[in-house]
Design a protein around this motif. Structure first.
Motif, PDB file in Angstrom:
ATOM      1  N   PHE A 192       0.779  -1.283  -0.068  1.00 49.13           N
ATOM      2  CA  PHE A 192       0.021   0.144   0.070  1.00 49.13           C
ATOM      3  C   PHE A 192       0.825   1.302   0.030  1.00 49.13           C
ATOM      4  O   PHE A 192       1.833   1.189   0.331  1.00 49.13           O
ATOM      5  CB  PHE A 192      -0.746  -0.007   1.159  1.00 49.13           C
ATOM      6  N   PRO A 193       0.335   2.354  -0.409  1.00 52.41           N
ATOM      7  CA  PRO A 193       1.142   3.579  -0.385  1.00 52.41           C
ATOM      8  C   PRO A 193       1.433   3.860   1.030  1.00 52.41           C
ATOM      9  O   PRO A 193       0.936   3.662   2.017  1.00 52.41           O
ATOM     10  CB  PRO A 193       0.177   4.751  -1.110  1.00 52.41           C
ATOM     11  N   TYR A 225      -0.585  -0.341 -18.952  1.00 45.00           N
ATOM     12  CA  TYR A 225       0.277  -1.465 -18.353  1.00 45.00           C
ATOM     13  C   TYR A 225       0.088  -1.448 -16.764  1.00 45.00           C
ATOM     14  O   TYR A 225      -0.298  -2.406 -16.094  1.00 45.00           O
ATOM     15  CB  TYR A 225       1.692  -1.375 -18.863  1.00 45.00           C
ATOM     16  N   ALA A 226       0.257  -0.329 -16.193  1.00 41.04           N
ATOM     17  CA  ALA A 226       0.119  -0.272 -14.682  1.00 41.04           C
ATOM     18  C   ALA A 226      -1.192  -0.537 -14.188  1.00 41.04           C
ATOM     19  O   ALA A 226      -1.339  -1.345 -12.874  1.00 41.04           O
ATOM     20  CB  ALA A 226       0.506   1.122 -14.214  1.00 41.04           C
ATOM     21  N   HIS A 227      -2.331  -0.204 -14.919  1.00 40.26           N
ATOM     22  CA  HIS A 227      -3.576  -0.449 -14.558  1.00 40.26           C
ATOM     23  C   HIS A 227      -3.760  -2.057 -14.537  1.00 40.26           C
ATOM     24  O   HIS A 227      -4.295  -2.544 -13.783  1.00 40.26           O
ATOM     25  CB  HIS A 227      -4.699   0.217 -15.657  1.00 40.26           C
ATOM     26  N   ALA A 228      -3.302  -2.716 -15.509  1.00 46.18           N
ATOM     27  CA  ALA A 228      -3.405  -3.937 -15.568  1.00 46.18           C
ATOM     28  C   ALA A 228      -2.681  -4.812 -14.744  1.00 46.18           C
ATOM     29  O   ALA A 228      -3.017  -5.596 -13.898  1.00 46.18           O
ATOM     30  CB  ALA A 228      -2.674  -4.573 -17.094  1.00 46.18           C
ATOM     31  N   VAL A 229      -1.479  -4.283 -14.273  1.00 52.37           N
ATOM     32  CA  VAL A 229      -0.680  -4.959 -13.078  1.00 52.37           C
ATOM     33  C   VAL A 229      -1.635  -5.041 -11.813  1.00 52.37           C
ATOM     34  O   VAL A 229      -1.575  -5.743 -11.115  1.00 52.37           O
ATOM     35  CB  VAL A 229       0.510  -4.141 -12.851  1.00 52.37           C
ATOM     36  N   VAL A 230      -1.899  -3.800 -11.612  1.00 53.60           N
ATOM     37  CA  VAL A 230      -2.878  -3.684 -10.296  1.00 53.60           C
ATOM     38  C   VAL A 230      -4.005  -4.324 -10.325  1.00 53.60           C
ATOM     39  O   VAL A 230      -4.411  -5.350  -9.391  1.00 53.60           O
ATOM     40  CB  VAL A 230      -3.061  -2.209  -9.713  1.00 53.60           C
ATOM     41  N   ARG A 231      -4.589  -4.394 -11.572  1.00 53.97           N
ATOM     42  CA  ARG A 231      -6.017  -5.230 -11.414  1.00 53.97           C
ATOM     43  C   ARG A 231      -5.907  -6.596 -11.016  1.00 53.97           C
ATOM     44  O   ARG A 231      -6.527  -7.362 -10.583  1.00 53.97           O
ATOM     45  CB  ARG A 231      -6.607  -4.901 -12.828  1.00 53.97           C
ATOM     46  N   THR A 244       8.688  -3.007 -11.518  1.00 54.02           N
ATOM     47  CA  THR A 244       7.721  -2.938 -12.218  1.00 54.02           C
ATOM     48  C   THR A 244       7.869  -2.091 -13.406  1.00 54.02           C
ATOM     49  O   THR A 244       7.333  -2.065 -14.510  1.00 54.02           O
ATOM     50  CB  THR A 244       6.381  -2.193 -11.472  1.00 54.02           C
ATOM     51  N   PHE A 245       8.947  -1.027 -13.287  1.00 49.35           N
ATOM     52  CA  PHE A 245       9.311  -0.362 -14.485  1.00 49.35           C
ATOM     53  C   PHE A 245       9.975  -1.311 -15.397  1.00 49.35           C
ATOM     54  O   PHE A 245      11.152  -1.727 -15.027  1.00 49.35           O
ATOM     55  CB  PHE A 245      10.011   0.897 -13.942  1.00 49.35           C
ATOM     56  N   PHE A 246       9.727  -1.461 -16.626  1.00 49.52           N
ATOM     57  CA  PHE A 246      10.007  -2.484 -17.286  1.00 49.52           C
ATOM     58  C   PHE A 246      11.291  -2.242 -18.192  1.00 49.52           C
ATOM     59  O   PHE A 246      11.586  -2.464 -19.303  1.00 49.52           O
ATOM     60  CB  PHE A 246       8.906  -3.175 -18.219  1.00 49.52           C
ATOM     61  N   GLY A 247      12.413  -1.362 -17.708  1.00 52.50           N
ATOM     62  CA  GLY A 247      13.738  -1.204 -18.302  1.00 52.50           C
ATOM     63  C   GLY A 247      14.631  -2.175 -17.958  1.00 52.50           C
ATOM     64  O   GLY A 247      14.625  -3.068 -17.477  1.00 52.50           O
ATOM     65  N   PRO A 248      15.997  -1.804 -18.313  1.00 55.79           N
ATOM     66  CA  PRO A 248      17.300  -2.484 -18.234  1.00 55.79           C
ATOM     67  C   PRO A 248      17.348  -2.631 -16.555  1.00 55.79           C
ATOM     68  O   PRO A 248      17.037  -1.463 -15.901  1.00 55.79           O
ATOM     69  CB  PRO A 248      18.397  -1.781 -18.620  1.00 55.79           C
ATOM     70  N   GLY A 294       7.208   1.649 -11.920  1.00 60.02           N
ATOM     71  CA  GLY A 294       6.240   1.430 -13.186  1.00 60.02           C
ATOM     72  C   GLY A 294       5.130   1.902 -12.924  1.00 60.02           C
ATOM     73  O   GLY A 294       4.246   2.388 -13.805  1.00 60.02           O
ATOM     74  N   LEU A 295       4.558   1.503 -11.594  1.00 55.52           N
ATOM     75  CA  LEU A 295       2.975   1.986 -11.282  1.00 55.52           C
ATOM     76  C   LEU A 295       2.906   3.680 -10.989  1.00 55.52           C
ATOM     77  O   LEU A 295       1.951   3.994 -11.415  1.00 55.52           O
ATOM     78  CB  LEU A 295       2.501   1.193  -9.862  1.00 55.52           C
ATOM     79  N   ILE A 296       4.058   4.013 -10.606  1.00 52.62           N
ATOM     80  CA  ILE A 296       4.355   5.683 -10.302  1.00 52.62           C
ATOM     81  C   ILE A 296       4.225   6.173 -11.749  1.00 52.62           C
ATOM     82  O   ILE A 296       3.505   7.166 -11.955  1.00 52.62           O
ATOM     83  CB  ILE A 296       5.345   6.092  -9.594  1.00 52.62           C
ATOM     84  N   ALA A 297       5.005   5.537 -12.666  1.00 54.46           N
ATOM     85  CA  ALA A 297       4.990   6.148 -13.956  1.00 54.46           C
ATOM     86  C   ALA A 297       3.677   6.124 -14.499  1.00 54.46           C
ATOM     87  O   ALA A 297       3.294   7.011 -15.386  1.00 54.46           O
ATOM     88  CB  ALA A 297       6.199   5.570 -14.845  1.00 54.46           C
ATOM     89  N   GLY A 298       2.870   5.113 -14.401  1.00 57.59           N
ATOM     90  CA  GLY A 298       1.744   4.964 -14.936  1.00 57.59           C
ATOM     91  C   GLY A 298       0.566   5.429 -14.089  1.00 57.59           C
ATOM     92  O   GLY A 298      -0.736   5.473 -14.572  1.00 57.59           O
ATOM     93  N   GLY A 299       0.614   6.201 -13.122  1.00 54.36           N
ATOM     94  CA  GLY A 299      -0.392   6.976 -12.375  1.00 54.36           C
ATOM     95  C   GLY A 299      -1.175   5.899 -11.498  1.00 54.36           C
ATOM     96  O   GLY A 299      -2.420   6.466 -11.093  1.00 54.36           O
ATOM     97  N   GLU A 300      -0.690   4.842 -11.293  1.00 58.34           N
ATOM     98  CA  GLU A 300      -1.629   3.916 -10.479  1.00 58.34           C
ATOM     99  C   GLU A 300      -1.101   3.894  -8.947  1.00 58.34           C
ATOM    100  O   GLU A 300      -1.633   3.023  -8.505  1.00 58.34           O
ATOM    101  CB  GLU A 300      -1.408   2.592 -11.368  1.00 58.34           C
ATOM    102  N   PHE A 301      -0.072   4.339  -8.648  1.00 61.75           N
ATOM    103  CA  PHE A 301       0.391   4.279  -7.185  1.00 61.75           C
ATOM    104  C   PHE A 301       0.371   5.714  -6.586  1.00 61.75           C
ATOM    105  O   PHE A 301      -0.068   6.843  -7.458  1.00 61.75           O
ATOM    106  CB  PHE A 301       1.785   3.605  -7.081  1.00 61.75           C
TER     107      PHE A 301
END
Ligand SMILES: Cc1ncc(COP(=O)(O)O)c(C=O)c1O
Length: 409
Positions: free
Chosen positions: A185-186, A291-297, A237-241, A212-219
């Motif tokens: 949780f936040p 993406y972030a929405h799908a992860v949390v759902r 969650t951020f899908f980078g290197p 990745g969730l912060i970037a997608g506005g989901e957290f």
């Protein structure tokens, strides 16, 4: 428990991999990890474009600021684009793509915001905090005293805000670190930032897990809520290197931090990684929200189903999760056994049994697939079917989701 794993034969192709044992081991590893269902919350799958950047010419080069190396001007364009995209994504005025890992990012930040003899208030690892911030690790390197940030005692994995504020008021730590390894949780950024600022301290948010969730506005949005610094890994969650990043609105602090990193924490900061991060930031710009929405759902669905099937889902009375993680609370010492049992069934988890939906979501899985995953986990943990049969189903689910989604093409 002995692991009953499948053996993989590679197709006999006329390739050097057949005669070179290391290359054939790499191919075998790849095949295994592509077929198995990965629920480790600190990992993710990379797009072909990110992998291409990682294996580019830059992998063998150096660069710097100011630039001591010739041949680097084209890299500088990519570097600037990367940091500018990072600022847009995380709503910050300055960004540093220099840290080669989340841990190094944490070291760079603590080195710049706290001095020897001062105090750091952070979660303990027993409470789900990152061990690196605790006694014996980074604080010891910089002569800082670790103080334990309290959690509520109701199993919700939420910070006990009243108690935390009273510790901060009394102890006046120069840095409070929010963020965690078990992160459901936040965290109360605004309230703790207000308190720590009263005594001139700094609020650092370690978003390694939830970047990745912060970037997608989901957290939560840590910098807008009052954090002085947001740092993290770029590969969970951020899908980078694999790597780290630091973001802040305090441009002066970021200048100090950049000046101090060279020769203290690294020399070469891996140019190919910065280029790959730039590509991933573009992917996030295009698809990060979906993406972030799908992860949390998906994590909420997975947690709900596992709970209904009678598994020990943590924070069940508190909503289970608002992040990518579902925590299965097995008794002390059972984690490794569970990890091995699941791996024999083609499902990869860590020994803490935190289940992350980030990778499966990037492979395009939806809520109905979470039902399937919950039932595979249930079959495995209740010994309902032989592991080899469950494994076949895990592999078949993965085979239907080979494609990496949320990419540039
Ligand atoms: C909260 C947190 N911070 C930092 C790190 C270290 O990240 P890295 O592996 O990128 O060094 C981790 C690792 O899992 C973590 O969970």
């Amino acid at each position: 428990m002995e692991l009953d794993l499948p053996t993989f034969k590679l197709k006999q192709r006329k390739s050097r991999a057949n005669s070179e044992p290391v290359l054939s081991s790499i191919l075998r590893y790849e095949k295994y990890r592509r077929l198995t269902l990965n629920l480790i919350p600190s990992e993710n799958v990379l797009s072909q474009d990110v992998l291409r950047a990682l294996s580019s010419e830059m992998a063998g080069r150096y660069a710097g600021r100011p630039e001591p190396y010739g041949g680097s001007s084209m890299f500088h364009e990519i570097w600037e684009e990367c940091e500018s995209l990072a600022c847009q994504t995380f709503h910050s005025r300055a960004a540093s793509a220099s840290p080669i890992s989340g841990h190094i990012a944490a070291m760079m930040v603590l080195d710049s915001v706290a001095k020897k003899g001062e105090k750091i208030l952070a979660l303990s690892s027993e409470d789900g905090g990152y061990k690196g911030y605790t006694t014996g690790y980074i604080p010891d390197l910089f002569g800082l005293d670790f103080l334990r940030l309290p959690l509520r005692k109701d199993g919700s994995f939420r910070i006990d805000l009243d108690e935390a504020i009273s510790i901060a008021r009394r102890e006046k730590p120069s840095v409070v670190v929010l963020g965690a390894t078990v992160f459901l949780f936040p965290h109360p950024v605004r309230e703790l930032a207000e308190e720590v600022h009263k005594s001139g301290g700094c609020l650092v948010y370690d978003g390694s897990h939830v970047l990745g969730l912060i970037a997608g506005g989901e957290f939560q949005d840590p910098l807008s809520e009052g954090a002085d610094v947001l740092l993290g890994s770029t590969h969970k969650t951020f899908f980078g290197p694999q790597g780290g990043i630091i973001l802040s609105n305090d441009v002066e602090l970021m200048k100090v931090l950049e000046q101090r990193f060279l020769y203290r924490f690294m020399d070469n900061f891996h140019l190919n990684r910065v280029a790959a991060l730039c590509v991933a930031l573009k992917e996030v710009k295009l698809h990060g929200r979906k993406y972030a929405h799908a992860v949390v759902r998906n994590s909420r669905k997975l947690g709900k189903n596992l709970g209904e099937l009678g598994h020990p889902v943590a924070a069940k009375e508190h909503g289970i999760t608002e992040s990518h993680q579902v925590l299965l609370n097995f008794g002390h010492g059972r984690g490794e056994e569970v990890r091995n049992r699941l791996e024999a069934c083609g499902i990869i988890v860590d020994s803490r049994v935190r289940l992350g939906t980030n990778e499966v979501s990037r492979r395009g899985m939806k809520e109905r697939d979470m039902e399937k995953i919950a039932s595979l986990i249930d079959d495995s943990l209740s010994n309902r079917r032989p592991p080899s049969k469950i494994r076949k189903d895990s592999f078949s689910l993965m085979t239907r989701h080979k494609k990496v989604c949320f990419t540039l093409r």
